[in-house]
Scaffold this motif. Structure first.
Motif, short mmCIF file in Angstrom:
data_model
loop_
_atom_site.label_atom_id
_atom_site.label_comp_id
_atom_site.label_asym_id
_atom_site.label_seq_id
_atom_site.Cartn_x
_atom_site.Cartn_y
_atom_site.Cartn_z
N GLU A 1 1.12 -1.05 -0.04
CA GLU A 1 0.07 0.06 -0.22
C GLU A 1 0.83 1.25 0.09
OE1 GLU A 1 -3.52 0.21 -0.25
OE2 GLU A 1 -2.64 2.26 -0.51
N PHE A 2 0.46 2.23 -0.78
CA PHE A 2 1.22 3.45 -0.83
C PHE A 2 0.63 4.77 -0.21
CE2 PHE A 2 3.02 0.46 -4.01
CZ PHE A 2 4.44 0.60 -3.30
N LEU A 3 -0.40 4.40 0.34
CA LEU A 3 -1.32 5.54 0.76
C LEU A 3 -0.74 6.53 1.76
CD1 LEU A 3 -2.96 5.30 3.80
CD2 LEU A 3 -4.31 3.42 2.28
N ARG A 4 -0.94 8.00 1.89
CA ARG A 4 -0.43 8.58 3.13
C ARG A 4 -1.50 8.98 3.82
NH1 ARG A 4 1.42 13.18 -0.82
NH2 ARG A 4 -0.58 12.31 -1.74
N GLU A 5 -1.35 9.09 5.23
CA GLU A 5 -2.32 9.40 6.24
C GLU A 5 -2.41 11.02 5.80
OE1 GLU A 5 -1.21 8.76 10.20
OE2 GLU A 5 -0.66 6.80 9.77
N GLY A 6 -3.54 11.37 6.07
CA GLY A 6 -4.48 12.79 5.78
C GLY A 6 -4.78 12.92 4.33
N ALA B 1 10.79 2.18 -1.63
CA ALA B 1 10.03 3.59 -1.93
C ALA B 1 9.85 4.37 -0.55
CB ALA B 1 8.42 3.23 -2.04
N ASN B 2 9.78 3.67 0.66
CA ASN B 2 9.62 4.59 1.78
C ASN B 2 10.82 5.17 2.33
OD1 ASN B 2 6.63 4.53 2.01
ND2 ASN B 2 6.84 3.39 3.82
N THR B 3 12.00 4.42 1.97
CA THR B 3 13.24 4.58 2.44
C THR B 3 13.93 5.92 1.47
OG1 THR B 3 13.76 2.75 3.12
CG2 THR B 3 15.68 3.98 2.83
N PHE C 1 2.37 14.04 13.89
CA PHE C 1 3.73 13.94 13.06
C PHE C 1 3.40 14.60 11.69
CE2 PHE C 1 3.28 10.81 9.47
CZ PHE C 1 2.13 10.39 9.55
N LYS C 2 2.22 14.98 11.24
CA LYS C 2 2.03 15.77 10.12
C LYS C 2 0.54 16.24 10.09
CE LYS C 2 0.45 12.44 6.64
NZ LYS C 2 0.70 12.00 5.12
N PRO C 3 0.07 17.26 9.24
CA PRO C 3 -1.31 17.78 9.40
C PRO C 3 -2.31 16.79 8.99
CG PRO C 3 0.25 18.96 7.79
CD PRO C 3 1.04 17.80 8.35
N LEU D 1 11.18 17.23 -0.23
CA LEU D 1 12.32 18.10 -0.17
C LEU D 1 12.22 19.07 0.96
CD1 LEU D 1 13.78 18.04 -3.63
CD2 LEU D 1 14.80 16.62 -1.68
N ARG D 2 10.87 19.08 1.67
CA ARG D 2 10.69 20.03 2.73
C ARG D 2 11.39 19.89 3.97
NH1 ARG D 2 5.89 19.61 4.41
NH2 ARG D 2 5.33 18.07 3.21
N ALA D 3 12.49 20.76 4.16
CA ALA D 3 13.05 20.64 5.53
C ALA D 3 12.34 20.98 6.60
CB ALA D 3 14.44 21.44 5.22
N ILE E 1 9.89 -3.24 -2.89
CA ILE E 1 9.59 -2.07 -3.37
C ILE E 1 8.97 -1.13 -2.36
CG2 ILE E 1 7.78 -1.17 -4.93
CD1 ILE E 1 8.05 -3.12 -6.80
N LYS E 2 8.32 -1.84 -1.44
CA LYS E 2 7.67 -0.82 -0.46
C LYS E 2 8.76 -0.31 0.45
CE LYS E 2 4.86 0.92 2.10
NZ LYS E 2 3.44 0.91 2.83
N TYR E 3 9.75 -1.33 0.75
CA TYR E 3 10.58 -0.31 1.73
C TYR E 3 11.74 0.45 1.05
CZ TYR E 3 9.74 -3.48 5.70
OH TYR E 3 9.11 -4.10 6.82
C1 UGA Z 1 4.28 7.21 4.08
C2 UGA Z 1 4.37 7.20 2.37
O1 UGA Z 1 4.42 8.57 2.08
C3 UGA Z 1 3.32 6.66 1.95
O2 UGA Z 1 3.51 6.42 0.51
C4 UGA Z 1 3.22 5.15 2.54
O3 UGA Z 1 2.17 4.30 1.96
C5 UGA Z 1 3.04 5.18 3.88
O4 UGA Z 1 4.30 6.11 4.51
C6 UGA Z 1 3.05 3.73 4.63
O5 UGA Z 1 4.26 2.95 4.31
O6 UGA Z 1 2.07 3.26 5.00
P1 UGA Z 1 2.89 8.77 5.57
O7 UGA Z 1 3.62 8.18 6.94
O8 UGA Z 1 1.33 8.85 5.86
O9 UGA Z 1 2.91 8.19 4.51
O10 UGA Z 1 3.30 10.16 5.67
P2 UGA Z 1 3.98 11.19 4.74
O11 UGA Z 1 3.17 12.13 3.91
O12 UGA Z 1 4.86 10.31 3.69
O13 UGA Z 1 5.00 11.90 5.80
C7 UGA Z 1 5.96 11.20 6.56
C8 UGA Z 1 6.85 12.23 7.46
O14 UGA Z 1 7.57 13.11 6.55
C9 UGA Z 1 5.72 13.23 8.09
O15 UGA Z 1 6.52 13.42 9.46
C10 UGA Z 1 6.08 14.41 7.26
O16 UGA Z 1 6.05 15.86 8.08
C11 UGA Z 1 7.38 14.23 6.98
N1 UGA Z 1 7.86 14.98 5.54
C12 UGA Z 1 7.31 14.86 4.64
C13 UGA Z 1 8.95 15.98 5.82
O17 UGA Z 1 9.54 16.44 6.68
N2 UGA Z 1 9.27 16.57 4.70
C14 UGA Z 1 8.66 16.56 3.53
O18 UGA Z 1 9.06 17.12 2.52
C15 UGA Z 1 7.68 15.63 3.35
#
Ligand code: UGA
Length: 433
Positions: free
Chosen positions: A151-156, A207-209, A320-322, A250-252, A203-205
Motif C-alpha cells: 500500500e502506498f497511501l499517506r495519512e491525511g 519506496a519509503n526509504t 507527526f503531520k497535518p 524535499l521540505r526541510a 519495492i515498499k521498503y
Molecule cells: C508514508 C508514504 O508517503 C506513503 O506512500 C506510504 O504508503 C506510507 O508511509 C506507509 O508506508 O504506509 P505517511 O507516513 O502517511 O506516508 O506520511 P508522509 O506524508 O509520507 O509523511 C511522513 C513524514 O515525513 C511526516 O512526518 C512529514 O512531516 C515528513 N515530511 C514529508 C517532511 O519532513 N518533509 C517532506 O518534504 C515530506
C-alpha cells in the motif's frame, strides 16, 4: 467480489472503504469488540479526512461489514488482504506476530480457493512464511495463492491516494492470483507493476526509504544553509525543478515521523545487517532525522543563551503531520521531551492530536490549550512543529500582541521570513532566516 480485510488501521479501513465503495462486498475483521461496534456505526478509530462518510455510506448499503469472526469474513472470500500493524521491535526488525496470527486464522477458516495478499509492510521473505503458516493449518483439499500488494497511501490523503495511485504493485507466483488482483483494481486508474513476491515486498521498503532519504537530504542541506546564509526553500526549488529530482519530499523541517518512515528505514537497516550488505546510506538517513529534532531544540536553547528554565513556550502542532491525529514517532515527542528536560514550560495546541498526545507524552508535564492564541498568551516564543493549515492562516498581529516576546521558531517553514521580520518578529526558519 467478496473480499476479507484483516485489520482496520489506516491501510485496512481505507482499503475496505474504497473497495466497498467500488461495489464489492467487504468483510473487515478486527479483534477489539468496542472498535468493531463503533465501526458498525460508522465511527473510525482514528481521524482521516472524509473516511467516516465513506464508511457510513457503505455500512448502510451493506457492502461493508465489520466483524470479530474470521470464519464469516474468510468463507467464500476471493481475496483476503492482511492489513495488520508491523511495528518495530527493539532491534529495529519488524514485529510480524500480528501478520502470522492473521495467517493462522485465515488458514483455519479457508473454505475454497482464495488469494491471500499482504498489504502490510513486511520484510522480504515474510509472505513465504505466511504461506507456510497457512499450509500448516488449512484443510488439505483447499487451494490458495499468496501475493504481495503493498500500500502506498499517506495519512491525511488516504482516500485520494488509494483512488489515484501512481502505481499498483502486484507480486504473485501464479497467473490466477495476478488476474484476481488485476480484476479487483480494474476500476482504479493507475499503472500496474506486476512482479515477483520478493520484489513487491522490497519495492515498499525502497519506496519509503528513498522518500525518507529525500527528507534527510533536505535537512542536511538546511543545516549548512543556516551556516552559510542560504535559503533551503529556494535551494530545493532550484533542484526540485529538475524533473530527475522532483520537488516533493524535499521540505526541510524538524524531521520525518509517523508509523511508516521511522519503522521502515529501521527495518531496511536490519535487513542489511541480516544479509550483510552495505547499509550506511540508510543509517545516515536515520541519523540526520534524529539530528533534525536535536538541531531545532539547540536553536531554541541558544536563543535563550542556554537557559530555558521557566521559559514559557507555545508549541503549535503535535501530530507527526497535518490532517491526522496520529502521534506515532511524531518529531514533537523528542523535541518536547528535550525542552521540558531543559526546564521549559510547554503550552501545546494541536487541532486533532491532543488525546493521542496525552497518551504518548503521559509522563511529561505539558499544558494542553484549546487554541493557538491561548498558547501564545504570555509566551516567550512560538515553536511550529506541524504545518496545519490553521497555523498558516493566523492573525499574526494578534499573535504578536499576545506574546511576551515576538519570537518564532518555524520547524516547518510555513511563514515567509521577510514578512515575519516586517511584522516585528524575531523569526528563525529551518535552513533559512
Ligand atoms: C508514508 C508514504 O508517503 C506513503 O506512500 C506510504 O504508503 C506510507 O508511509 C506507509 O508506508 O504506509 P505517511 O507516513 O502517511 O506516508 O506520511 P508522509 O506524508 O509520507 O509523511 C511522513 C513524514 O515525513 C511526516 O512526518 C512529514 O512531516 C515528513 N515530511 C514529508 C517532511 O519532513 N518533509 C517532506 O518534504 C515530506
Amino acid at each position: 467480489m467478496k473480499l476479507a480485510i484483516i485489520g482496520h488501521g489506516y491501510v485496512g479501513l481505507v482499503t475496505a472503504a474504497v473497495f466497498a465503495d467500488l461495489g464489492n462486498t467487504v468483510w473487515c475483521v478486527g479483534r477489539t469488540p468496542e472498535k468493531i461496534e463503533a465501526l458498525k456505526n460508522g465511527i473510525s478509530p482514528f481521524y482521516e479526512p472524509g473516511l467516516e462518510e465513506v464508511v457510513k455510506k457503505n455500512v448502510v448499503a451493506k457492502r461493508l461489514i465489520f466483524t470479530l469472526s474470521y470464519s464469516d469474513a474468510v468463507r467464500d472470500a476471493e481475496i483476503i488482504f492482511i492489513c495488520v500493524g508491523t511495528p518495530s521491535l527493539a532491534n529495529g526488525e519488524a514485529d510480524l506476530s500480528s501478520v502470522f496470527a492473521a495467517a493462522g486464522e485465515i488458514g483455519k477458516n479457508l473454505s475454497g480457493y482464495a488469494v491471500v495478499a499482504c498489504k502490510s509492510t513486511v520484510p522480504v521473505g515474510t509472505n513465504r512464511e505466511v504461506e507456510k503458516v497457512i499450509n500448516a493449518v488449512k484443510l488439505k483439499n483447499v487451494q490458495f495463492d499468496i501475493a504481495s500488494c503493498p500500500e502506498f497511501l499517506r495519512e491525511g490523503t488516504a482516500l485520494h491516494d488509494t483512488l489515484n495511485p501512481d502505481r499498483i504493485v502486484i507480486g504473485a507466483d501464479t497467473q490466477k492470483a495476478k488476474d484476481a488482483l488485476l480484476r479487483l483494481h480494474e476500476p482504479i486508474d493507475g499503472r500496474f507493476v506486476i512482479t515477483t513476491i520478493e520484489t513487491a515486498e522490497m519495492i515498499k521498503y525502497a519506496a519509503n526509504t528513498i522518500l525518507a532519504t529525500k527528507i534527510s537530504f533536505a535537512n542536511a542541506v538546511s543545516f549548512l544553509c543556516e551556516k552559510v546564509g542560504a535559503d533551503v526553500e529556494k535551494v530545493m526549488e532550484g533542484i526540485g525543478l529538475d524533473k530527475r529530482i522532483g520537488r516533493q519530499f524535499l521540505r526541510a523541517g524538524v524531521g520525518y515521523g509517523g508509523s511508516c518512515f521511522p519503522k521502515d528505514v529501521k527495518a531496511l537497516i536490519a535487513m542489511t545487517k541480516k544479509y550483510r550488505t552495505e547499509g550506511g546510506l540508510f543509517e545516515a538517513v536515520e541519523k540526520i532525522n534524529k539530528l533534525s529534532h536535536e538541531h531545532f531544540v539547540e536553536k531554541v536553547r541558544k536563543f535563550f543563551k542556554g537557559d530555558l528554565k521557566n521559559k514559557r513556550l507555545a508549541v503549535l502542532g503535535l501530530a507527526f503531520k497535518p490532517d491526522t491525529d496520529d502521534m506515532r514517532d511524531a518529531p514533537s515527542v523528542p523535541v518536547i521531551k528535550d525542552l521540558v528536560k531543559l526546564g521549559a514550560r510547554v503550552f501545546a495546541y494541536d487541532p486533532k492530536a491532543e488525546v493521542n498526545a496525552k497518551r504518548v507524552l503521559a509522563d511529561i508535564p505539558i499544558v494542553y490549550v484549546s487554541s493557538v492564541y491561548e498558547a501564545c498568551k504570555g509566551s516567550d516564543a512560538v515553536l511550529v512543529l506541524t504545518e496545519w493549515n490553521e497555523f498558516k492562516q493566523l492573525d499574526l498581529i494578534k499573535m504578536k500582541k499576545l506574546l511576551k516576546n515576538p519570537v518564532v521558531f518555524d520547524g516547518r517553514n510555513i511563514y515567509e521570513p521577510e514578512n515575519m521580520k516586517k511584522l516585528g518578529f524575531k523569526y528563525f526558519g529551518t535552513g533559512r532566516n
